[in-house]
Design a protein around this motif. Structure first.
Motif, PDB file in Angstrom:
ATOM      1  N   LYS A  45      -4.323  88.170-126.512  1.00  0.00           N
ATOM      2  CA  LYS A  45      -3.819  89.341-125.544  1.00  0.00           C
ATOM      3  C   LYS A  45      -2.847  90.012-126.330  1.00  0.00           C
ATOM      4  N   VAL A  46      -1.719  89.412-127.124  1.00  0.00           N
ATOM      5  CA  VAL A  46      -0.752  90.029-127.750  1.00  0.00           C
ATOM      6  C   VAL A  46      -1.331  91.235-128.511  1.00  0.00           C
ATOM      7  N   TRP A  47      -2.507  90.781-129.359  1.00  0.00           N
ATOM      8  CA  TRP A  47      -2.868  91.422-130.246  1.00  0.00           C
ATOM      9  C   TRP A  47      -3.549  92.808-129.670  1.00  0.00           C
ATOM     10  N   LEU A  48      -4.390  92.478-128.756  1.00  0.00           N
ATOM     11  CA  LEU A  48      -5.018  93.455-127.991  1.00  0.00           C
ATOM     12  C   LEU A  48      -4.062  94.524-127.355  1.00  0.00           C
ATOM     13  N   GLU A  49      -3.183  94.202-126.767  1.00  0.00           N
ATOM     14  CA  GLU A  49      -1.863  95.077-126.478  1.00  0.00           C
ATOM     15  C   GLU A  49      -1.472  95.931-127.507  1.00  0.00           C
ATOM     16  N   GLU A  50      -1.010  95.171-128.593  1.00  0.00           N
ATOM     17  CA  GLU A  50      -0.396  95.839-129.648  1.00  0.00           C
ATOM     18  C   GLU A  50      -1.285  96.830-130.622  1.00  0.00           C
ATOM     19  N   MET A  51      -2.480  96.278-130.997  1.00  0.00           N
ATOM     20  CA  MET A  51      -3.249  96.805-131.795  1.00  0.00           C
ATOM     21  C   MET A  51      -4.333  97.802-131.184  1.00  0.00           C
ATOM     22  N   GLN A  52      -4.863  97.437-129.908  1.00  0.00           N
ATOM     23  CA  GLN A  52      -5.936  98.413-129.345  1.00  0.00           C
ATOM     24  C   GLN A  52      -7.064  98.371-130.039  1.00  0.00           C
ATOM     25  N   PRO A  53      -7.552  97.371-130.698  1.00  0.00           N
ATOM     26  CA  PRO A  53      -8.816  97.598-131.520  1.00  0.00           C
ATOM     27  C   PRO A  53     -10.010  97.823-130.873  1.00  0.00           C
ATOM     28  N   GLN A  54     -10.949  98.482-131.538  1.00  0.00           N
ATOM     29  CA  GLN A  54     -12.031  99.127-130.922  1.00  0.00           C
ATOM     30  C   GLN A  54     -13.139  97.952-130.696  1.00  0.00           C
ATOM     31  N   LEU A  55     -13.131  96.852-131.652  1.00  0.00           N
ATOM     32  CA  LEU A  55     -14.053  95.814-131.443  1.00  0.00           C
ATOM     33  C   LEU A  55     -13.428  94.515-131.717  1.00  0.00           C
ATOM     34  N   VAL A  56     -14.024  93.417-130.652  1.00  0.00           N
ATOM     35  CA  VAL A  56     -13.470  91.998-130.750  1.00  0.00           C
ATOM     36  C   VAL A  56     -14.433  91.244-131.406  1.00  0.00           C
ATOM     37  N   LEU A  57     -14.270  90.678-132.158  1.00  0.00           N
ATOM     38  CA  LEU A  57     -15.436  89.464-132.738  1.00  0.00           C
ATOM     39  C   LEU A  57     -14.758  87.986-131.849  1.00  0.00           C
ATOM     40  N   LEU A  58     -15.514  87.607-131.023  1.00  0.00           N
ATOM     41  CA  LEU A  58     -14.892  86.512-130.206  1.00  0.00           C
ATOM     42  C   LEU A  58     -15.300  85.374-130.167  1.00  0.00           C
ATOM     43  N   ASP A  59     -14.722  84.140-130.211  1.00  0.00           N
ATOM     44  CA  ASP A  59     -15.541  82.732-130.073  1.00  0.00           C
ATOM     45  C   ASP A  59     -15.349  82.536-128.516  1.00  0.00           C
ATOM     46  N   VAL A  60     -16.196  81.738-128.304  1.00  0.00           N
ATOM     47  CA  VAL A  60     -16.288  81.170-126.749  1.00  0.00           C
ATOM     48  C   VAL A  60     -15.117  79.874-126.396  1.00  0.00           C
ATOM     49  N   TYR A  61     -15.183  79.231-127.615  1.00  0.00           N
ATOM     50  CA  TYR A  61     -14.298  77.824-127.442  1.00  0.00           C
ATOM     51  C   TYR A  61     -12.899  78.119-128.084  1.00  0.00           C
ATOM     52  N   LEU A  62     -11.996  78.363-127.396  1.00  0.00           N
ATOM     53  CA  LEU A  62     -10.607  78.735-127.983  1.00  0.00           C
ATOM     54  C   LEU A  62      -9.630  77.467-127.179  1.00  0.00           C
ATOM     55  N   PRO A  63      -8.404  77.256-128.058  1.00  0.00           N
ATOM     56  CA  PRO A  63      -7.532  76.081-127.658  1.00  0.00           C
ATOM     57  C   PRO A  63      -6.931  76.166-126.005  1.00  0.00           C
ATOM     58  N   ASP A  64      -6.801  77.434-125.777  1.00  0.00           N
ATOM     59  CA  ASP A  64      -5.914  77.567-124.233  1.00  0.00           C
ATOM     60  C   ASP A  64      -6.756  78.250-123.313  1.00  0.00           C
ATOM     61  N   MET A  65      -8.156  78.683-123.721  1.00  0.00           N
ATOM     62  CA  MET A  65      -8.960  79.298-122.563  1.00  0.00           C
ATOM     63  C   MET A  65     -10.227  79.780-123.211  1.00  0.00           C
ATOM     64  N   LYS A  66     -11.341  79.875-122.292  1.00  0.00           N
ATOM     65  CA  LYS A  66     -12.682  80.011-122.522  1.00  0.00           C
ATOM     66  C   LYS A  66     -12.453  81.631-123.025  1.00  0.00           C
ATOM     67  N   GLY A  67     -13.530  81.896-124.112  1.00  0.00           N
ATOM     68  CA  GLY A  67     -13.591  83.305-124.669  1.00  0.00           C
ATOM     69  C   GLY A  67     -14.172  84.131-123.438  1.00  0.00           C
ATOM     70  N   ILE A  68     -14.902  83.447-122.362  1.00  0.00           N
ATOM     71  CA  ILE A  68     -15.349  84.307-121.534  1.00  0.00           C
ATOM     72  C   ILE A  68     -14.456  85.101-120.533  1.00  0.00           C
ATOM     73  N   GLU A  69     -13.292  84.021-120.528  1.00  0.00           N
ATOM     74  CA  GLU A  69     -12.131  84.737-119.665  1.00  0.00           C
ATOM     75  C   GLU A  69     -11.372  85.771-120.328  1.00  0.00           C
ATOM     76  N   LEU A  70     -11.318  85.740-121.609  1.00  0.00           N
ATOM     77  CA  LEU A  70     -10.875  87.117-122.476  1.00  0.00           C
ATOM     78  C   LEU A  70     -11.870  87.963-122.381  1.00  0.00           C
ATOM     79  N   VAL A  71     -13.059  87.939-122.405  1.00  0.00           N
ATOM     80  CA  VAL A  71     -14.187  88.973-121.979  1.00  0.00           C
ATOM     81  C   VAL A  71     -13.712  89.587-120.835  1.00  0.00           C
ATOM     82  N   TRP A  72     -13.387  89.110-119.702  1.00  0.00           N
ATOM     83  CA  TRP A  72     -13.005  89.706-118.411  1.00  0.00           C
ATOM     84  C   TRP A  72     -11.814  90.231-118.321  1.00  0.00           C
ATOM     85  N   HIS A  73     -10.805  89.610-119.255  1.00  0.00           N
ATOM     86  CA  HIS A  73      -9.454  90.302-119.369  1.00  0.00           C
ATOM     87  C   HIS A  73      -9.605  91.691-120.102  1.00  0.00           C
ATOM     88  N   ILE A  74     -10.429  91.695-121.297  1.00  0.00           N
ATOM     89  CA  ILE A  74     -10.923  92.927-121.785  1.00  0.00           C
ATOM     90  C   ILE A  74     -11.314  93.999-120.865  1.00  0.00           C
TER      91      ILE A  74
END
Length: 235
Positions: A45-74
């Motif tokens: 989330k920090v990098w998303l805000e700072e870098m505003q990348p065009q493409l995210v390569l995303l895993d589903v299983y993260l230590p603090d949340m599911k990748g799907i949660e990050l999908v909806w955040h994006i």
């Protein structure tokens, strides 16, 4: 692509080894640049805000949340970003959630470079199509959404066929079986048609059965010995 701005990529992956592989794969692709690697959802989330990348390569299983949660955040905060899932998750519910979240592609680990390259090249073509048109007709929309597939060339087809299966010979076998749809053919008969051995003909026939292009049944010959006959599938 070298004179154009590269597509900036954020890798979100908690396994450092896998993250490095994804980074190496990405850097082998012309026109892409990895701008950051995140090992957790919060770091992402920090990098998303700072870098505003065009493409995210995303895993589903993260230590603090599911990748799907990050999908909806994006989707909520960065609608212009695209996502390619790279994950070991094969559960249909996860895949459905990812598709509903509008991911561009879904790659199941372990990912081979050829499949990774195919996905990235398709994404790059996707961006080029969107940036070079103000309007799209139905055919272009279908191509953009992947609903239309161009016929595979002989060279491309050969790459996906099993070893020892030649695409030209394969189509000859299909044609022979279709021409004798009612009575069917044995491997020996197909071999005679091809000018090849019975063993070679059987290899092609059994491959076509395995992909459900034709079917096989056992019948009994004139001396009572069972024969395996091959028939064209009925549409």
């Amino acid at each position: 692509m070298s004179n154009l701005r590269p597509i900036e990529v954020l890798i979100v992956e908690d396994d450092a080894r896998v993250a490095k592989v994804n980074q190496r794969f990405t850097e082998k692709m012309e026109g892409f640049r990895v701008v950051a690697i995140a090992a957790t959802g919060q770091e992402a989330k920090v990098w998303l805000e700072e870098m505003q990348p065009q493409l995210v390569l995303l895993d589903v299983y993260l230590p603090d949340m599911k990748g799907i949660e990050l999908v909806w955040h994006i989707r909520q905060h960065y609608k212009q970003m695209d996502i390619i899932m790279i994950t070991a998750a094969e559960e249909i519910e996860v895949i459905q959630d990812a598709l509903r979240g509008g991911v561009f592609d879904y790659l199941v680990k372990p990912v081979l470079f050829d499949r990774f390259k195919q996905s990235m090249e398709k994404y790059r073509l996707h961006l080029q199509t969107l940036s070079s048109h103000q309007r799209l007709d139905q055919k272009q929309v279908d191509q953009l959404l992947g609903h239309v597939q161009e016929p595979m060339s002989e060279t491309s087809l050969a790459k996906v066929l099993p070893k020892g299966i030649d695409p030209v010979t394969l189509e000859k076998v299909v044609q022979a079986v279709q021409e004798h749809a009612e009575q069917g053919l044995t491997a020996e008969q197909v071999g005679n048609y091809l000018g090849a051995s019975r063993t070679t003909a059987r290899r092609y026939l059994e491959y076509l059965v395995s992909i459900k292009r034709i079917r096989a049944d056992h019948t009994y010959g004139t001396i009572g010995r069972p024969e395996r006959k091959y028939y064209a599938e009925q549409n």
